[in-house]
Structures are given as C-alpha cells and as structure tokens.
Motif scaffolding. Structure first.
Motif, short mmCIF file in Angstrom:
data_model
loop_
_atom_site.label_atom_id
_atom_site.label_comp_id
_atom_site.label_asym_id
_atom_site.label_seq_id
_atom_site.Cartn_x
_atom_site.Cartn_y
_atom_site.Cartn_z
N UNK A 68 123.95 44.21 10.44
CA UNK A 68 123.83 44.35 8.85
C UNK A 68 124.09 46.41 9.04
N UNK A 69 123.37 46.88 10.20
CA UNK A 69 124.17 48.05 9.82
C UNK A 69 124.81 48.82 11.18
N UNK A 70 125.18 49.88 10.42
CA UNK A 70 125.60 51.11 10.69
C UNK A 70 125.82 52.29 10.29
N UNK A 71 125.01 52.67 11.08
CA UNK A 71 124.56 54.56 10.58
C UNK A 71 125.77 55.06 11.26
N UNK A 72 126.08 56.06 10.62
CA UNK A 72 127.21 57.44 11.31
C UNK A 72 128.43 56.98 11.96
N UNK A 73 128.26 55.29 11.64
CA UNK A 73 130.22 54.72 12.53
C UNK A 73 129.38 54.31 13.86
N UNK A 74 128.37 54.02 14.37
CA UNK A 74 128.17 54.14 15.69
C UNK A 74 127.50 52.17 15.56
N UNK A 75 127.35 51.84 14.46
CA UNK A 75 126.95 49.99 14.35
C UNK A 75 127.69 49.46 15.81
N UNK A 76 128.49 49.49 16.17
CA UNK A 76 129.81 48.27 16.98
C UNK A 76 128.70 48.55 18.06
N UNK A 77 128.38 50.02 18.49
CA UNK A 77 127.65 49.97 19.97
C UNK A 77 126.39 49.80 19.55
N UNK A 78 125.56 50.40 18.80
CA UNK A 78 124.48 49.49 18.68
C UNK A 78 124.51 48.23 18.73
N UNK A 79 124.92 47.59 18.07
CA UNK A 79 124.84 45.96 17.83
C UNK A 79 124.97 45.35 19.25
N UNK A 80 125.81 45.67 20.32
CA UNK A 80 125.61 45.57 21.09
C UNK A 80 124.32 45.80 22.35
N UNK A 81 124.02 46.81 21.76
CA UNK A 81 122.68 47.47 22.69
C UNK A 81 121.33 46.82 21.67
N UNK A 82 121.42 46.14 21.05
CA UNK A 82 120.30 45.80 20.41
C UNK A 82 120.25 44.15 20.11
N UNK A 83 121.21 43.34 20.46
CA UNK A 83 121.55 42.35 20.59
C UNK A 83 120.53 41.93 21.18
N UNK A 84 120.35 42.29 22.48
CA UNK A 84 119.41 41.43 24.02
C UNK A 84 118.04 42.04 23.92
N UNK A 85 117.98 42.46 22.43
CA UNK A 85 116.45 43.63 22.63
C UNK A 85 115.43 41.88 22.13
N UNK A 86 114.31 41.45 22.92
CA UNK A 86 113.54 41.18 21.89
C UNK A 86 112.85 41.52 20.53
N UNK A 87 112.05 40.76 19.68
CA UNK A 87 111.23 41.21 19.14
C UNK A 87 110.36 41.74 19.40
N UNK A 88 109.38 41.86 21.13
CA UNK A 88 108.11 42.32 21.11
C UNK A 88 109.04 43.34 21.87
N UNK A 89 110.30 43.70 22.43
CA UNK A 89 110.55 45.05 23.10
C UNK A 89 110.52 45.82 21.82
N UNK A 90 111.56 45.76 20.88
CA UNK A 90 112.02 46.36 19.52
C UNK A 90 109.87 47.01 19.09
N UNK A 91 109.60 45.87 19.30
CA UNK A 91 107.96 46.55 18.69
C UNK A 91 107.33 47.34 19.38
N UNK A 92 107.89 47.41 20.84
CA UNK A 92 107.28 48.66 22.05
C UNK A 92 107.86 49.60 21.83
N UNK A 93 109.18 49.62 21.87
CA UNK A 93 110.08 51.05 21.56
C UNK A 93 109.52 51.67 20.76
N UNK A 94 109.85 50.57 19.40
CA UNK A 94 109.24 51.56 18.18
C UNK A 94 107.69 52.57 18.03
#
Length: 101
Positions: A68-94
C-alpha cells in the motif's frame, strides 16, 4: 484449554527462533541499496533510513509489506523486499536501524 495455550506459546517461540537477526537482514536484503549502516538514499531517491524513527521505519515496512506504500516510486522494489519479513523482523529492524548512525 491448557494444550491450546501451550501450543500457542510454542508456536510463538518457534516463530521468534525463525526470525532473522536485523544485522543479517540488512546484510542480505538492504545494504545493496541503503548501505551497510543504512546511511544511503536508495537509488538516490529515498530518505536515509538510519535517520528515521523506529515508528517511521515500522510504518513504512508494514506499508511496503501490504503493498500500500510507494514512496519515491520505489514501491515495487520494496514490496518484494518487505514481503518475506515477519512482524518480529520488522519490529527488530525498526529498533535496530536508528542505532546505526
């Protein structure tokens, strides 16, 4: 009921064990575009990630994961990168990325 609670607890522990460390995620998924210390603008377009707050990082990663996010036109690239991240991994990265300043 006791077995259900025990099973949920074991599932939660197993999920946490399968979560990759933020250092490893950055090394394998992020550093090519954002730099080893998340100090670069990805493709010369994005914000410098290590200057963002944990809340901003989490919100953005969840947005990219949901596609649902497409900052700076990089959405398609970031969608692929973030897709496999678990909620725990997202919390840890943040929590980890802002410490790389």
């Amino acid at each position: 009921m006791k077995n259900v609670v025990l099973a949920l607890g074991l599932f939660g522990c197993m999920a946490m064990l399968n979560a990759a460390a933020p250092e490893e995620i950055i090394k394998t998924k992020c550093q090519a575009c954002h730099g080893a210390k998340m100090e670069k603008q990805a493709l010369g377009k994005s914000r410098v990630t290590n200057t963002m707050t944990p809340e901003e990082i989490k919100k953005d990663l969840l947005g990219y994961k949901a596609k649902t996010l497409n900052h700076f036109g990089l959405g398609a690239t970031m969608w692929g990168q973030a897709a496999a991240l678990s909620d725990e991994e997202i919390d840890a990265l943040a929590q980890y990325i802002p410490t790389l300043k």
